[in-house]
Scaffold this motif. Sequence first.
Motif, PDB file in Angstrom:
ATOM      1  N   ILE A  75      29.782  17.081  51.055  1.00 41.51           N
ATOM      2  CA  ILE A  75      30.252  16.638  49.739  1.00 41.51           C
ATOM      3  C   ILE A  75      29.803  17.584  48.626  1.00 41.51           C
ATOM      4  CG2 ILE A  75      29.900  14.841  47.993  1.00 41.51           C
ATOM      5  CD1 ILE A  75      30.213  12.774  50.196  1.00 41.51           C
ATOM      6  N   PRO A  76      28.499  17.926  48.497  1.00 40.08           N
ATOM      7  CA  PRO A  76      28.103  18.859  47.428  1.00 40.08           C
ATOM      8  C   PRO A  76      28.664  20.258  47.636  1.00 40.08           C
ATOM      9  CG  PRO A  76      26.238  18.402  48.854  1.00 40.08           C
ATOM     10  CD  PRO A  76      27.306  17.454  49.234  1.00 40.08           C
ATOM     11  N   LEU A  77      28.800  20.654  48.904  1.00 36.86           N
ATOM     12  CA  LEU A  77      29.365  21.991  49.155  1.00 36.86           C
ATOM     13  C   LEU A  77      30.834  22.037  48.732  1.00 36.86           C
ATOM     14  CD1 LEU A  77      27.846  22.730  52.679  1.00 36.86           C
ATOM     15  CD2 LEU A  77      26.816  22.991  50.422  1.00 36.86           C
ATOM     16  N   THR A  78      31.556  20.950  49.030  1.00 33.49           N
ATOM     17  CA  THR A  78      32.955  20.888  48.598  1.00 33.49           C
ATOM     18  C   THR A  78      33.049  20.858  47.078  1.00 33.49           C
ATOM     19  OG1 THR A  78      33.436  19.636  50.616  1.00 33.49           O
ATOM     20  CG2 THR A  78      35.095  19.587  48.877  1.00 33.49           C
ATOM     21  N   PHE A  79      32.085  20.187  46.438  1.00 38.05           N
ATOM     22  CA  PHE A  79      32.064  20.143  44.972  1.00 38.05           C
ATOM     23  C   PHE A  79      31.902  21.549  44.381  1.00 38.05           C
ATOM     24  CE2 PHE A  79      29.454  19.887  41.116  1.00 38.05           C
ATOM     25  CZ  PHE A  79      30.325  19.188  40.289  1.00 38.05           C
ATOM     26  N   ILE A  80      30.970  22.331  44.956  1.00 36.03           N
ATOM     27  CA  ILE A  80      30.751  23.693  44.448  1.00 36.03           C
ATOM     28  C   ILE A  80      31.984  24.551  44.671  1.00 36.03           C
ATOM     29  CG2 ILE A  80      29.382  25.790  44.778  1.00 36.03           C
ATOM     30  CD1 ILE A  80      26.998  24.004  45.473  1.00 36.03           C
ATOM     31  N   VAL A  81      32.538  24.476  45.893  1.00 35.19           N
ATOM     32  CA  VAL A  81      33.722  25.290  46.182  1.00 35.19           C
ATOM     33  C   VAL A  81      34.887  24.876  45.288  1.00 35.19           C
ATOM     34  CG1 VAL A  81      35.430  25.807  47.958  1.00 35.19           C
ATOM     35  CG2 VAL A  81      32.996  25.742  48.543  1.00 35.19           C
ATOM     36  N   GLY A  82      34.987  23.574  45.005  1.00 33.60           N
ATOM     37  CA  GLY A  82      36.071  23.117  44.140  1.00 33.60           C
ATOM     38  C   GLY A  82      35.938  23.638  42.717  1.00 33.60           C
ATOM     39  N   ILE A  83      34.687  23.676  42.235  1.00 34.67           N
ATOM     40  CA  ILE A  83      34.486  24.185  40.866  1.00 34.67           C
ATOM     41  C   ILE A  83      34.924  25.637  40.763  1.00 34.67           C
ATOM     42  CG2 ILE A  83      32.709  24.837  39.197  1.00 34.67           C
ATOM     43  CD1 ILE A  83      31.241  22.291  39.898  1.00 34.67           C
ATOM     44  N   TYR A  84      34.468  26.459  41.719  1.00 39.67           N
ATOM     45  CA  TYR A  84      34.787  27.885  41.629  1.00 39.67           C
ATOM     46  C   TYR A  84      36.173  28.214  42.140  1.00 39.67           C
ATOM     47  CZ  TYR A  84      30.002  28.681  40.275  1.00 39.67           C
ATOM     48  OH  TYR A  84      28.815  28.659  39.596  1.00 39.67           O
ATOM     49  N   GLY A  85      36.896  27.196  42.507  1.00 39.86           N
ATOM     50  CA  GLY A  85      38.296  27.416  42.836  1.00 39.86           C
ATOM     51  C   GLY A  85      39.218  27.206  41.656  1.00 39.86           C
ATOM     52  N   MET A  86      38.632  26.785  40.506  1.00 32.37           N
ATOM     53  CA  MET A  86      39.451  26.586  39.305  1.00 32.37           C
ATOM     54  C   MET A  86      39.818  27.942  38.689  1.00 32.37           C
ATOM     55  SD  MET A  86      37.697  23.247  37.527  1.00 32.37           S
ATOM     56  CE  MET A  86      36.109  24.021  37.347  1.00 32.37           C
ATOM     57  N   ASN A  87      41.020  28.027  38.180  1.00 26.36           N
ATOM     58  CA  ASN A  87      41.544  29.286  37.634  1.00 26.36           C
ATOM     59  C   ASN A  87      41.484  29.266  36.099  1.00 26.36           C
ATOM     60  OD1 ASN A  87      42.273  30.301  40.209  1.00 26.36           O
ATOM     61  ND2 ASN A  87      44.138  29.034  40.170  1.00 26.36           N
ATOM     62  N   PHE A  88      40.286  29.618  35.556  1.00 34.13           N
ATOM     63  CA  PHE A  88      40.132  29.761  34.098  1.00 34.13           C
ATOM     64  C   PHE A  88      40.276  31.241  33.713  1.00 34.13           C
ATOM     65  CE2 PHE A  88      38.057  25.650  34.600  1.00 34.13           C
ATOM     66  CZ  PHE A  88      38.611  24.961  33.530  1.00 34.13           C
ATOM     67  N   ASP A  89      40.884  31.463  32.581  1.00 33.69           N
ATOM     68  CA  ASP A  89      41.078  32.835  32.082  1.00 33.69           C
ATOM     69  C   ASP A  89      39.809  33.294  31.375  1.00 33.69           C
ATOM     70  OD1 ASP A  89      41.962  35.247  31.218  1.00 33.69           O
ATOM     71  OD2 ASP A  89      43.693  34.463  30.093  1.00 33.69           O
ATOM     72  N   ARG A  90      39.135  34.310  31.906  1.00 36.21           N
ATOM     73  CA  ARG A  90      37.895  34.827  31.328  1.00 36.21           C
ATOM     74  C   ARG A  90      38.146  35.515  29.986  1.00 36.21           C
ATOM     75  NH1 ARG A  90      33.995  34.646  30.724  1.00 36.21           N
ATOM     76  NH2 ARG A  90      32.811  36.505  31.324  1.00 36.21           N
ATOM     77  N   GLU A  91      39.352  36.003  29.755  1.00 34.69           N
ATOM     78  CA  GLU A  91      39.653  36.721  28.507  1.00 34.69           C
ATOM     79  C   GLU A  91      39.824  35.760  27.334  1.00 34.69           C
ATOM     80  OE1 GLU A  91      43.050  39.062  29.173  1.00 34.69           O
ATOM     81  OE2 GLU A  91      42.091  40.412  30.629  1.00 34.69           O
ATOM     82  N   LYS A  92      40.118  34.503  27.597  1.00 34.67           N
ATOM     83  CA  LYS A  92      40.313  33.541  26.531  1.00 34.67           C
ATOM     84  C   LYS A  92      39.001  33.095  25.913  1.00 34.67           C
ATOM     85  CE  LYS A  92      44.807  33.352  26.921  1.00 34.67           C
ATOM     86  NZ  LYS A  92      45.696  33.851  25.827  1.00 34.67           N
ATOM     87  N   SER A  93      37.941  32.959  26.763  1.00 34.87           N
ATOM     88  CA  SER A  93      36.663  32.476  26.253  1.00 34.87           C
ATOM     89  C   SER A  93      35.532  33.014  27.121  1.00 34.87           C
ATOM     90  CB  SER A  93      36.639  30.945  26.253  1.00 34.87           C
ATOM     91  OG  SER A  93      35.339  30.456  25.968  1.00 34.87           O
ATOM     92  N   PRO A  94      34.366  33.384  26.483  1.00 32.70           N
ATOM     93  CA  PRO A  94      33.222  33.857  27.272  1.00 32.70           C
ATOM     94  C   PRO A  94      32.551  32.728  28.052  1.00 32.70           C
ATOM     95  CG  PRO A  94      32.635  33.714  24.968  1.00 32.70           C
ATOM     96  CD  PRO A  94      34.098  33.445  25.049  1.00 32.70           C
ATOM     97  N   PHE A  95      32.926  31.444  27.731  1.00 36.96           N
ATOM     98  CA  PHE A  95      32.319  30.315  28.452  1.00 36.96           C
ATOM     99  C   PHE A  95      33.084  29.935  29.726  1.00 36.96           C
ATOM    100  CE2 PHE A  95      31.248  29.748  23.941  1.00 36.96           C
ATOM    101  CZ  PHE A  95      29.866  29.752  24.028  1.00 36.96           C
ATOM    102  N   ASN A  96      34.201  30.584  29.983  1.00 36.08           N
ATOM    103  CA  ASN A  96      34.982  30.278  31.183  1.00 36.08           C
ATOM    104  C   ASN A  96      34.370  30.975  32.403  1.00 36.08           C
ATOM    105  OD1 ASN A  96      36.709  28.778  29.652  1.00 36.08           O
ATOM    106  ND2 ASN A  96      38.322  30.329  29.543  1.00 36.08           N
ATOM    107  N   MET A  97      33.399  30.266  33.038  1.00 38.43           N
ATOM    108  CA  MET A  97      32.737  30.738  34.264  1.00 38.43           C
ATOM    109  C   MET A  97      32.230  32.163  34.121  1.00 38.43           C
ATOM    110  SD  MET A  97      35.049  29.155  37.324  1.00 38.43           S
ATOM    111  CE  MET A  97      35.276  27.394  37.471  1.00 38.43           C
ATOM    112  N   PRO A  98      31.200  32.370  33.304  1.00 38.68           N
ATOM    113  CA  PRO A  98      30.670  33.731  33.130  1.00 38.68           C
ATOM    114  C   PRO A  98      30.047  34.268  34.407  1.00 38.68           C
ATOM    115  CG  PRO A  98      29.234  32.114  32.095  1.00 38.68           C
ATOM    116  CD  PRO A  98      30.465  31.402  32.485  1.00 38.68           C
TER     117      PRO A  98
END
Length: 385
Positions: free
Chosen positions: A326-349
Amino acid sequence: MVGKHRQPGNIVTRRDLIREGEIDIQMEYFYDVPGSMPGTLRIPSDALPPIIGLIDYNEQKAVRLQLGTPEECAPHLDSESVSWLDVKGLGSEDVLQRLGQVFDLHPLVLEDVVNVPQRPKVEEYDDQLLIIARMVTPTESGSSFHQEQVSLILGRHYLLTVQEEPEFDCFGAVRDRIRTAKGIIRKRGADYLAYSLLDSIIDGFFPILEIYGEDIEELEDAVVESPTHQTLERIHTLRRELLVLRRAVWPMRDTINSLIRDGSDLISEDVRIYLRDCYDHTVQVLDMVETYRELASSLMDVYLSSVNNKMNEIMKVLTVISTIFIPLTFIVGIYGMNFDREKSPFNMPELDWYWGYPLCWVLMIVIALSLIAYFKRKGWFENVS
């Protein structure tokens, strides 16, 4: 009743159908058709032709004959020697009617003898005593038993026994004792012979119960170690066959007790003492049957408990695995989100970190090992097969 897979012309007995599962082994007593005339004989369609054997003996000699007709035994009935006429098979109404004429049997006696199965009982007539008993013998494979009705008609100097089928009985030891003059059987009358046959019938239950005792021991190990659907079927079959044994031996106890208590003139006081021992054996058989029935019922409970425990262990393993992931799936799910790094420095630095990917793996491994250590300390891995 013939199965669809049988070839025309083959002789099919009720025992064959029981063995192959085409009819129920559970014994149902005979009942008259409403409105039928008393004394009506109903010959089973699969009954075998009668085989008539005679053993005539006294203290000096014993003669064994094979008779062709019932009338051939008539000269032996008036002698002072003991005459044992053994009829095996109920397949001829003519022979049975003639047998009733030779022995002057009451129509209701002949009805009880022929219309099988009857409940074990004892009935007294003018100069005869009718005893109905159930006899069981082990099958060739030793996994089950044959059962049939044995009717004993006791007279002053004779005993008439009628069996359903000629193939099996448990009277071999009694015949040998008569032939070899072993014991006191040739010094006693027909009442002692009747006791000897009843005692052989009761003792015939013990080998059957020994087989079921071994089956119960095997099933006890099976239901604990590896319960399967076949185990459940064996328990169910065991319970049903023990019920058949109980229905056979339970009225036998009352029958023998009636022979001891009622005081028929055809049974001497000395023989009643022997019948007490036979009664004790009957009670012992009944106690064993009741004990095995209770064990078979408890085996069903143990089977259900074992299946539930096995299911609980499976669910425990699946729960542990699911909880770790469950926690491993949670971590993988978070980093599977597609945020644009160019829009904001807070998008998964951390996606731009040089060691980001190895650190993610280290984090997941640490979490998994920590959960495993926690579950082990709590005892979740104990008794998990």
